[in-house]
Write a protein that holds these residues in place. Sequence first.
Motif, mmCIF file in Angstrom:
data_model
loop_
_atom_site.group_PDB
_atom_site.id
_atom_site.type_symbol
_atom_site.label_atom_id
_atom_site.label_comp_id
_atom_site.label_asym_id
_atom_site.label_seq_id
_atom_site.Cartn_x
_atom_site.Cartn_y
_atom_site.Cartn_z
ATOM 1 N N ARG A 199 23.184 53.375 15.073
ATOM 2 C CA ARG A 199 22.172 54.379 15.414
ATOM 3 C C ARG A 199 21.230 54.707 14.267
ATOM 4 O O ARG A 199 20.290 55.479 14.438
ATOM 5 N N SER A 200 21.464 54.147 13.087
ATOM 6 C CA SER A 200 20.695 54.565 11.914
ATOM 7 C C SER A 200 20.104 53.374 11.162
ATOM 8 O O SER A 200 20.539 52.235 11.319
ATOM 9 N N LYS A 201 19.099 53.681 10.341
ATOM 10 C CA LYS A 201 18.449 52.665 9.516
ATOM 11 C C LYS A 201 17.857 53.332 8.286
ATOM 12 O O LYS A 201 17.324 54.449 8.369
ATOM 13 N N LYS A 202 17.949 52.645 7.161
ATOM 14 C CA LYS A 202 17.295 53.103 5.940
ATOM 15 C C LYS A 202 16.102 52.207 5.636
ATOM 16 O O LYS A 202 16.202 50.986 5.709
ATOM 17 N N VAL A 203 14.985 52.842 5.287
ATOM 18 C CA VAL A 203 13.778 52.118 4.877
ATOM 19 C C VAL A 203 13.478 52.499 3.439
ATOM 20 O O VAL A 203 13.351 53.680 3.118
ATOM 21 N N ILE A 204 13.399 51.513 2.569
ATOM 22 C CA ILE A 204 13.028 51.760 1.178
ATOM 23 C C ILE A 204 11.638 51.164 0.964
ATOM 24 O O ILE A 204 11.388 50.011 1.310
ATOM 25 N N PHE A 205 10.718 51.972 0.442
ATOM 26 C CA PHE A 205 9.361 51.471 0.281
ATOM 27 C C PHE A 205 8.724 51.997 -1.001
ATOM 28 O O PHE A 205 9.146 53.014 -1.566
ATOM 29 N N SER A 206 7.703 51.281 -1.441
ATOM 30 C CA SER A 206 7.010 51.612 -2.685
ATOM 31 C C SER A 206 5.637 50.960 -2.652
ATOM 32 O O SER A 206 5.226 50.379 -1.648
ATOM 33 N N ASN A 207 4.957 51.037 -3.764
ATOM 34 C CA ASN A 207 3.684 50.345 -3.927
ATOM 35 C C ASN A 207 3.729 49.505 -5.192
ATOM 36 O O ASN A 207 2.742 49.336 -5.889
ATOM 37 N N ARG A 208 4.903 48.992 -5.498
ATOM 38 C CA ARG A 208 5.072 48.224 -6.715
ATOM 39 C C ARG A 208 5.434 46.772 -6.405
ATOM 40 O O ARG A 208 5.925 46.452 -5.323
ATOM 41 N N LEU A 209 5.158 45.923 -7.358
ATOM 42 C CA LEU A 209 5.432 44.502 -7.223
ATOM 43 C C LEU A 209 6.470 44.062 -8.251
ATOM 44 O O LEU A 209 6.600 44.669 -9.314
ATOM 45 N N GLU A 210 7.172 43.004 -7.919
ATOM 46 C CA GLU A 210 8.083 42.365 -8.860
ATOM 47 C C GLU A 210 7.658 40.912 -9.015
ATOM 48 O O GLU A 210 7.060 40.321 -8.112
ATOM 49 N N LYS A 211 7.956 40.329 -10.160
ATOM 50 C CA LYS A 211 7.560 38.945 -10.435
ATOM 51 C C LYS A 211 8.205 38.005 -9.422
ATOM 52 O O LYS A 211 9.425 37.932 -9.310
ATOM 53 N N PRO A 212 7.404 37.259 -8.642
ATOM 54 C CA PRO A 212 7.977 36.325 -7.668
ATOM 55 C C PRO A 212 8.498 35.061 -8.339
ATOM 56 O O PRO A 212 8.028 34.679 -9.426
ATOM 57 N N GLY A 213 9.412 34.390 -7.681
ATOM 58 C CA GLY A 213 10.013 33.196 -8.261
ATOM 59 C C GLY A 213 9.040 32.062 -8.484
ATOM 60 O O GLY A 213 9.216 31.244 -9.398
ATOM 61 N N TRP A 214 7.979 31.986 -7.671
ATOM 62 C CA TRP A 214 7.038 30.881 -7.796
ATOM 63 C C TRP A 214 6.081 31.028 -8.975
ATOM 64 O O TRP A 214 5.443 30.050 -9.382
ATOM 65 N N TRP A 215 5.963 32.229 -9.539
ATOM 66 C CA TRP A 215 4.969 32.468 -10.605
ATOM 67 C C TRP A 215 5.189 31.541 -11.810
ATOM 68 O O TRP A 215 4.230 31.051 -12.422
ATOM 69 N N MET A 216 6.425 31.295 -12.149
ATOM 70 C CA MET A 216 6.753 30.520 -13.338
ATOM 71 C C MET A 216 6.242 29.078 -13.269
ATOM 72 O O MET A 216 6.098 28.409 -14.307
ATOM 73 N N TYR A 217 5.959 28.576 -12.084
ATOM 74 C CA TYR A 217 5.534 27.187 -11.943
ATOM 75 C C TYR A 217 4.022 27.008 -12.091
ATOM 76 O O TYR A 217 3.535 25.870 -12.116
#
Length: 282
Positions: free
Chosen positions: A152-170
């Motif tokens: 019956r329940s759900k948690k939503v976590i949200f923000s306006n921030r980014l984290e370094k994606p795995g593809w960036w290093m390539y």
Amino acid sequence: MKKNIIYVLLLSITFFACKKNEMLPYIADDNVYLRYLDQNGNQDTTTLSYSFAFNPGLAQDTLWVPIVVTGPRVSHSRQFALTVVDSVTTAVKGTHYEALKPFYTLPADSGTVKIPLIIKNTDEALANKSVILGISTVKGGDFQANLPLVLRSKKVIFSNRLEKPGWWMYWAQLGEYGRIKHQLFLISSGTVDLVDLSKPDAYLQIPRSLYYIENFRVFLNDPAAWIAKNPGKDFVLTPKTDGSKDFDFYNTASPTKRYTLKYFSLVNAYFFVDENGKQIII
């Protein structure tokens, strides 16, 4: 003869059992629960994550909550209740989300409905932190709350921030990672990611990825020209009011989220600067 008698008795038992089952009415309480499914089609009880950073022009967004009824459909509309779970919620009503209604309506002859959960992107602090909004169906209207809380329940976590994606290093062309650089990439490149070169057949996507990087480069070199070519994106440049020659770059739908286009007199040129005050160059 004995076998025939046994056969008749078995038929009689089966007949009366069927008649009994057919006459049993549905007497369980009607309930509603949140129907989130994982990629395998099973009930997904994990936390739902969302970042406005992938949609920087949005001042708010709507998450559709899937509601399912246990019990038969009926020929008239019914009401059910959804509430915020204060014990797990850090989001602030009015600042981070719109207040829920006292009741929601399930249309007649329906077993499912989706209701809007509106989250907001007007708090500048969301660039540096995440907030949690917990919701749950509760007893109210025409429905009970007898099902396990996990359904019956759900948690939503949200923000306006980014984290370094795995593809960036390539992609060395992008240089050192930074959140503001990443955000400007999302605004201007035409994509939200580049191909991960560790994946099979990734080389097939290299030309397209280079195209997106070039879009980003063109934007950084002349953001005013990019704005002129993309009026539908609703971004503007306005002079800062601090007496400098610098500009603010932002979306008119989210004017509190601004990026600095700074003037460097030594080279007589403008550059975006990142969270550490460094020029963003690729």
